[in-house]
Design an enzyme around this catalytic site. Structure first.
Site, mmCIF file in Angstrom:
data_model
loop_
_atom_site.group_PDB
_atom_site.id
_atom_site.type_symbol
_atom_site.label_atom_id
_atom_site.label_comp_id
_atom_site.label_asym_id
_atom_site.label_seq_id
_atom_site.Cartn_x
_atom_site.Cartn_y
_atom_site.Cartn_z
ATOM 1 N N SER A 107 2.458 -17.511 11.262
ATOM 2 C CA SER A 107 3.524 -17.084 10.349
ATOM 3 C C SER A 107 4.654 -16.317 11.045
ATOM 4 O O SER A 107 5.089 -15.260 10.581
ATOM 5 C CB SER A 107 2.944 -16.235 9.204
ATOM 6 O OG SER A 107 1.991 -16.973 8.493
ATOM 7 N N GLU B 171 -6.418 -13.729 22.191
ATOM 8 C CA GLU B 171 -7.574 -14.288 21.479
ATOM 9 C C GLU B 171 -7.257 -14.186 19.994
ATOM 10 O O GLU B 171 -6.677 -13.183 19.552
ATOM 11 C CB GLU B 171 -8.828 -13.451 21.767
ATOM 12 C CG GLU B 171 -9.204 -13.370 23.223
ATOM 13 C CD GLU B 171 -9.923 -14.612 23.716
ATOM 14 O OE1 GLU B 171 -10.485 -15.341 22.872
ATOM 15 O OE2 GLU B 171 -9.893 -14.858 24.931
ATOM 16 N N ASP C 39 -3.461 -9.950 5.289
ATOM 17 C CA ASP C 39 -3.234 -10.922 4.216
ATOM 18 C C ASP C 39 -4.319 -10.747 3.155
ATOM 19 O O ASP C 39 -5.445 -10.353 3.470
ATOM 20 C CB ASP C 39 -3.272 -12.332 4.819
ATOM 21 C CG ASP C 39 -2.524 -13.331 3.963
ATOM 22 O OD1 ASP C 39 -2.001 -12.948 2.893
ATOM 23 O OD2 ASP C 39 -2.476 -14.504 4.363
ATOM 24 N N LEU D 46 -2.667 6.783 20.188
ATOM 25 C CA LEU D 46 -2.465 5.396 19.757
ATOM 26 C C LEU D 46 -0.999 5.232 19.387
ATOM 27 O O LEU D 46 -0.394 6.160 18.851
ATOM 28 C CB LEU D 46 -3.316 5.110 18.497
ATOM 29 C CG LEU D 46 -3.094 3.748 17.835
ATOM 30 C CD1 LEU D 46 -3.884 2.664 18.571
ATOM 31 C CD2 LEU D 46 -3.526 3.767 16.367
ATOM 32 N N HIS E 226 -1.378 -4.035 -2.862
ATOM 33 C CA HIS E 226 -0.591 -3.500 -1.735
ATOM 34 C C HIS E 226 -0.921 -2.024 -1.504
ATOM 35 O O HIS E 226 -0.979 -1.571 -0.365
ATOM 36 C CB HIS E 226 0.909 -3.673 -2.009
ATOM 37 C CG HIS E 226 1.338 -5.113 -2.065
ATOM 38 N ND1 HIS E 226 0.891 -6.059 -1.166
ATOM 39 C CD2 HIS E 226 2.161 -5.789 -2.924
ATOM 40 C CE1 HIS E 226 1.427 -7.234 -1.458
ATOM 41 N NE2 HIS E 226 2.186 -7.100 -2.529
ATOM 42 N N ARG F 50 -2.894 -19.118 10.299
ATOM 43 C CA ARG F 50 -1.523 -19.391 10.751
ATOM 44 C C ARG F 50 -0.961 -18.157 11.451
ATOM 45 O O ARG F 50 -1.417 -17.046 11.203
ATOM 46 C CB ARG F 50 -0.603 -19.651 9.539
ATOM 47 C CG ARG F 50 -0.907 -20.871 8.737
ATOM 48 C CD ARG F 50 0.174 -21.032 7.672
ATOM 49 N NE ARG F 50 0.160 -19.970 6.693
ATOM 50 C CZ ARG F 50 -0.637 -19.932 5.619
ATOM 51 N NH1 ARG F 50 -1.498 -20.906 5.411
ATOM 52 N NH2 ARG F 50 -0.581 -18.934 4.775
HETATM 53 C C1 FPP Z 1 -0.044 -9.911 2.191
HETATM 54 O O1 FPP Z 1 -0.738 -9.881 0.987
HETATM 55 C C2 FPP Z 1 0.458 -8.662 2.628
HETATM 56 C C3 FPP Z 1 1.752 -8.281 2.798
HETATM 57 C C4 FPP Z 1 2.909 -8.590 1.952
HETATM 58 C C5 FPP Z 1 2.048 -7.442 3.952
HETATM 59 C C6 FPP Z 1 1.213 -6.220 4.106
HETATM 60 C C7 FPP Z 1 1.568 -5.141 3.187
HETATM 61 C C8 FPP Z 1 0.778 -4.081 2.937
HETATM 62 C C9 FPP Z 1 -0.536 -3.866 3.573
HETATM 63 C C10 FPP Z 1 1.228 -3.094 1.916
HETATM 64 C C11 FPP Z 1 1.960 -1.925 2.320
HETATM 65 C C12 FPP Z 1 2.363 -1.686 3.704
HETATM 66 C C13 FPP Z 1 2.817 -0.495 4.127
HETATM 67 C C14 FPP Z 1 3.148 -0.265 5.552
HETATM 68 C C15 FPP Z 1 2.984 0.645 3.213
HETATM 69 P P1 FPP Z 1 -0.345 -10.995 -0.044
HETATM 70 O O2 FPP Z 1 0.444 -10.349 -1.117
HETATM 71 O O3 FPP Z 1 0.345 -12.133 0.647
HETATM 72 O O4 FPP Z 1 -1.759 -11.452 -0.550
HETATM 73 P P2 FPP Z 1 -2.123 -12.864 -1.190
HETATM 74 O O5 FPP Z 1 -1.938 -13.898 -0.106
HETATM 75 O O6 FPP Z 1 -3.540 -12.692 -1.599
HETATM 76 O O7 FPP Z 1 -1.181 -13.068 -2.353
#
Ligand code: FPP
Length: 228
Positions: free
Chosen positions: A184, A195, A14, A126, A31, A182
């Site tokens: 989620s 944990e 996150d 892994l 991202h 959370r």
């Molecule tokens: C949350 O950040 C993250 C996601 C939407 C999921 C994780 C996605 C990645 C790490 C990107 C690409 C993944 C792959 C496998 C190529 P957010 O946008 O909710 O952040 P914020 O809460 O700060 O807005």
């Protein structure tokens, strides 16, 4: 850290959006940086062999609610990530698996996912599992429906565990970045005895050193599984 090999860690990544905002970038740049962190953490785990499996929450069933342009970006990024990572998976002996309902993705992305699973299925340092269009409740519901179709009259816990999408081991540690606390709808069944670690670090800033510190703390905690 002490080389006790953990079975399974899970990560709710996150904070990509906030990371980008802090730097005056578009959310999508966050991202991209997040995808690089997945690679770094995955290769670190494969090299050090401290963990058997790591599951990353890459796209939840709720993420479709994001602006269309961001969803499309995430789909393209995933496709690019898997295409580029194949070399890394083979080099580091990493098995790739996906959980979640990928039927909702484009045919070419579905093919990329299944092909990557096939090409890496014998790798053993892994297992990297990406949760894609994943929801914990949906996964449990699907497992129960599978058992009903098999004609089961009474369902035991082991039946559900086995009917879940992957032959899943329980999760030892759940990590969530960016200060949110959370679950989620992530891995609801498999997190029963885990944990939990919540860190303020935004996902693109998460490094192997912090993971190591968390694993170190985990080995010091005494897990009782409800006993004394
Ligand atoms: C949350 O950040 C993250 C996601 C939407 C999921 C994780 C996605 C990645 C790490 C990107 C690409 C993944 C792959 C496998 C190529 P957010 O946008 O909710 O952040 P914020 O809460 O700060 O807005």
């Amino acid at each position: 850290m002490d080389k006790e090999r953990l079975q399974h860690i899970a990560i709710i990544m996150d904070g990509n959006g906030r990371w980008a905002k802090e730097r005056g970038f578009k959310r999508t740049r966050g991202h991209e940086a997040g995808a690089e962190t997945i690679r770094d953490i995955t290769t670190y785990c494969a090299e050090h062999k401290t963990i058997q499996s790591a599951t990353f929450y890459a796209f939840s069933t709720e993420n479709w609610k994001r602006p269309k342009i961001e969803v499309e970006f995430l789909m393209k990024l995933l496709d690019k990530y898997l295409k580029n990572e194949l070399k890394t998976y083979q080099q580091y002996n990493i098995r790739f698996q996906a959980i979640g309902n990928i039927d909702a993705f484009s045919k070419s992305l579905q093919n990329r996912i299944r092909e990557t699973e096939r090409l890496t299925k014998d790798n053993s340092n892994l297992t990297q599992i990406l949760a894609l269009n994943y929801g914990g409740r949906a996964e449990i519901t699907m497992a129960v429906n599978t058992l009903i179709k098999e004609g089961k009259k009474e369902i035991r816990e082991e039946d559900i565990s086995q009917a879940l999408q992957t032959s899943y081991t329980d999760i030892d540690i759940l990590i969530r970045t960016s200060g949110e606390e959370r679950i989620s709808n992530f891995l609801l069944w498999q997190l029963s005895y885990s944990e939990f670690y919540f860190t303020e670090t935004l996902w693109p800033d998460f490094r192997a050193k912090e993971l190591d510190d968390i694993l170190q703390k985990f080995t010091q905690r005494h897990r009782r599984f409800g006993g004394l």
